[in-house]
Write a protein that holds these residues in place. Sequence first.
Motif, mmCIF file in Angstrom:
data_model
loop_
_atom_site.group_PDB
_atom_site.id
_atom_site.type_symbol
_atom_site.label_atom_id
_atom_site.label_comp_id
_atom_site.label_asym_id
_atom_site.label_seq_id
_atom_site.Cartn_x
_atom_site.Cartn_y
_atom_site.Cartn_z
ATOM 1 N N VAL A 145 0.848 -1.198 0.000
ATOM 2 C CA VAL A 145 0.000 0.000 0.000
ATOM 3 C C VAL A 145 0.882 1.247 0.000
ATOM 4 O O VAL A 145 0.675 2.180 -0.779
ATOM 5 C CB VAL A 145 -0.934 0.021 1.235
ATOM 6 C CG1 VAL A 145 -1.762 1.302 1.261
ATOM 7 C CG2 VAL A 145 -1.851 -1.194 1.223
ATOM 8 N N ILE A 153 -6.256 4.458 -2.771
ATOM 9 C CA ILE A 153 -7.295 3.533 -2.315
ATOM 10 C C ILE A 153 -8.640 4.261 -2.400
ATOM 11 O O ILE A 153 -8.820 5.321 -1.801
ATOM 12 C CB ILE A 153 -7.039 3.070 -0.859
ATOM 13 C CG1 ILE A 153 -5.604 2.544 -0.695
ATOM 14 C CG2 ILE A 153 -8.058 2.012 -0.452
ATOM 15 C CD1 ILE A 153 -5.245 1.365 -1.541
ATOM 16 N N VAL A 156 -12.987 0.278 0.493
ATOM 17 C CA VAL A 156 -12.513 -0.870 1.278
ATOM 18 C C VAL A 156 -13.684 -1.796 1.592
ATOM 19 O O VAL A 156 -14.786 -1.330 1.918
ATOM 20 C CB VAL A 156 -11.880 -0.405 2.612
ATOM 21 C CG1 VAL A 156 -11.468 -1.608 3.454
ATOM 22 C CG2 VAL A 156 -10.676 0.495 2.362
ATOM 23 N N LEU A 193 -7.296 -3.059 9.002
ATOM 24 C CA LEU A 193 -7.633 -1.997 8.053
ATOM 25 C C LEU A 193 -6.870 -0.702 8.390
ATOM 26 O O LEU A 193 -6.236 -0.099 7.516
ATOM 27 C CB LEU A 193 -9.154 -1.785 8.099
ATOM 28 C CG LEU A 193 -9.723 -0.485 7.557
ATOM 29 C CD1 LEU A 193 -9.416 -0.358 6.076
ATOM 30 C CD2 LEU A 193 -11.226 -0.443 7.779
ATOM 31 N N LEU A 197 -3.492 1.049 6.248
ATOM 32 C CA LEU A 197 -3.589 2.394 5.672
ATOM 33 C C LEU A 197 -2.816 3.423 6.491
ATOM 34 O O LEU A 197 -2.932 4.622 6.233
ATOM 35 C CB LEU A 197 -5.067 2.802 5.584
ATOM 36 C CG LEU A 197 -5.928 1.932 4.651
ATOM 37 C CD1 LEU A 197 -7.394 2.272 4.797
ATOM 38 C CD2 LEU A 197 -5.479 2.112 3.201
ATOM 39 N N VAL A 240 -16.039 2.493 3.594
ATOM 40 C CA VAL A 240 -15.699 1.159 4.099
ATOM 41 C C VAL A 240 -16.986 0.354 4.266
ATOM 42 O O VAL A 240 -17.941 0.823 4.888
ATOM 43 C CB VAL A 240 -14.978 1.244 5.466
ATOM 44 C CG1 VAL A 240 -14.665 -0.164 5.988
ATOM 45 C CG2 VAL A 240 -13.703 2.066 5.358
ATOM 46 N N LEU A 256 -8.605 -3.865 -0.265
ATOM 47 C CA LEU A 256 -8.424 -2.445 -0.557
ATOM 48 C C LEU A 256 -8.522 -2.267 -2.069
ATOM 49 O O LEU A 256 -7.720 -2.836 -2.820
ATOM 50 C CB LEU A 256 -7.050 -1.968 -0.080
ATOM 51 C CG LEU A 256 -6.682 -2.261 1.384
ATOM 52 C CD1 LEU A 256 -5.285 -1.731 1.691
ATOM 53 C CD2 LEU A 256 -7.688 -1.643 2.336
ATOM 54 N N SER A 262 -6.967 -4.423 -6.890
ATOM 55 C CA SER A 262 -7.460 -4.654 -5.525
ATOM 56 C C SER A 262 -6.456 -5.504 -4.765
ATOM 57 O O SER A 262 -5.963 -6.509 -5.284
ATOM 58 C CB SER A 262 -8.807 -5.374 -5.571
ATOM 59 O OG SER A 262 -9.763 -4.577 -6.227
#
Lengths: 338, 377
Positions: A145, A153, A156, A193, A197, A240, A256, A262
């Motif tokens: 990421v 992104i 999610v 999550l 990020l 999300v 993501l 993805s």
Amino acid sequence: MLAYCVDVLRYDIVGCGEVVAQEHAAVLNRLRIEGLLTVRACIDTSFGRATWMAKRLHGVPAASITEAGVSGADVALIATPPEFHAELALPYLLAGRSVLIEKPFAPTLADVEKLLDAARVGNARVLVGHMRRLYPAIQVAREVVRSGVIGDIRAVEAREGGRWEWGAASPYTVRSSFGGVLFDTGAHVLDTLLFLLDLDDPAAAPTVTVDSVVRDRDTEPSHDFRARFRLCRGGSDLPVDFRVSRTEALPRSVVLHGEHGSLVVGGAFAQQPTVIARKRALRLDLPLDTPRPADATGCFRLEHEALVNPSGRPDVGGLLEGSRFVTLARLFDTLACS
Amino acid sequence: MTQLESPPTVVLFGATSYLGQYVLDDLLTRGYQVVAVTRNPTVSEILLHPWKDRITVIAPDQLATAGEAAAVVNLAYIKAEKPHRLIRQNALLMQRVHDAAVRLGAARLVHVSTQAIFGYEFDEPPRPVRAVPRAGDSYVESKVHAELLLEELQSRASHRLDIVRLGNIVGEGAPGWTANLAQRLLDGRPVGVAGRAGYSNAAFAPNIASYLGHLVDAPLSSGGEIGRYHHFADLSSLRWPALIARFAEVIGVAPVLAAPAAAPTRATLRPALAGTLRMLYGGPIGRITRRSLARVEVDDAMDAAIFRTKTALGGGLEVDPFEAPQDRDLLAILSSEHEFRSHVVPDWTQPIGDDEALDRMARWLVTAGFAMPRAIP
């Protein structure tokens, strides 16, 4: 009051339920044999479980921390149902004893702040046992990421579910308002999550806007929990779609969706991250240049090593440091009240 | 079912299982009172919540309160148990199921078993005959053991025993052969072996429940022509690649296939050691170990020994964590050259056709969140 006179670190185990029996005990026993610690007290409201654990780990059983006293310990593992984490960890922290608290850190933001304040006052460390952060797969995924290869992104999906089989020693999962799937599986999924990020950084905390929440029953504890919310930071919204369940099999993945593909990040130790682009699934097998745990048990070992030997495992300590879970606690507060 | 003043009771073991939810619905639709026997009140509070006002949940030691039962249905088996306790716990469970049928005066005991009693790789097409003890893993062994034990117990009782062996259970939310395969597709892991389009030998969960309900409903005199052993796999002739292609299309990924006879990758000492322990304790040789240990009352000593082993193995570092897990059994099932053909009573009608079953699973994959979005916002 228990009296001990030892050179190595003295460990208290507060809560001798299934997670300790199945995961922590063998690791602590190994560390004990290696001379890194000695188990002082095994504390549980069920004196039978305390006794059973104490026999395994060569400690002394106690029915409460009042009975055991905190001053004889150097560090403590807090592994009770979450609603008791703050109450039981505070005496250790205020007495300057570092603690490792099983996830979730504490069920409310107020409790988390209390614990962090106590750690400051007592000059102690508080680590949280979010062991999935130590999974190589999840660390690799975070690097992906950060590298930007999947682009910005945009959305999610975070899900995990399966029919409930965990043999909890107490019925808190169905009795406590913090025993539901949100605070259990949900703690893992939401933390993964935020970690992926870099939103667990206290300086980069997003605001949360909840669009909808659906539970399988009116109040907590609920066992099938779905929420759609947005994480807002720097003027941009990240939608999300989150669902965790104890009643139904679901994908075991945080996905993501980036502008170029993805990234699928699993919740199991050996679940390799995958990038899906143009219908092709590409498994990521990036080399890691430092020794990493061989299995989930190895992650538990790292947690305890970071507690008993902070200078030997500064990277692990940094990942599990209590302040890294303030955003998660805020998210719990928001979702649980929605 | 004939209309009575008070509906007859069916005692159900294993109601909290995946299949249990369909069986509950089917029995309630047929008008039975259902008594679910469960050892774990926490699990039943979570999983039986949707039925809480329509069924009675009891612990095994409350069976005497169930009154009379028309039938006993057993879906339960010992899933999570240390190997040295498995055989004893399995025997205890089967004894309990049998005792329920005898004490409650049930005319019929329907025991749900599995095609795995023939092993994971069939040497020949399975036939509806008595199970033969075989070296396998603990699951295979305990399932064979359960069948043989119930038959032996039934030989001294008066109820009818029907053994229903199921194929690979698929359905909306089926953990093993629907959710797990979908997860493997997402993870880019093999979902078959190239060039081996195995029979799926699949059984669709709602249809299984319908068949079990039909057996409970049927007069004792019927079904004599097919005997005690029923084989149920309504989708057996469907090949895995066809089923998986449908899943893959919905999810939006191309399936990955393993090369034939692919060697395990990157073997290191730790998995080799674990493999040796599995073989000695859990694999074919383990049968002797498990049987020997089952005869000895040394639970505490064995627990302590296992704890010492876990301590010794615990927390290794410096190994590649992405080593491929042992997929041998799964890939063997996905490559099955032999069909596990249904052998069912002729007067049962399949309520959900094959196409509808596939459509339902496809829709579930979307609602459960396996499908990749067609376009990222």
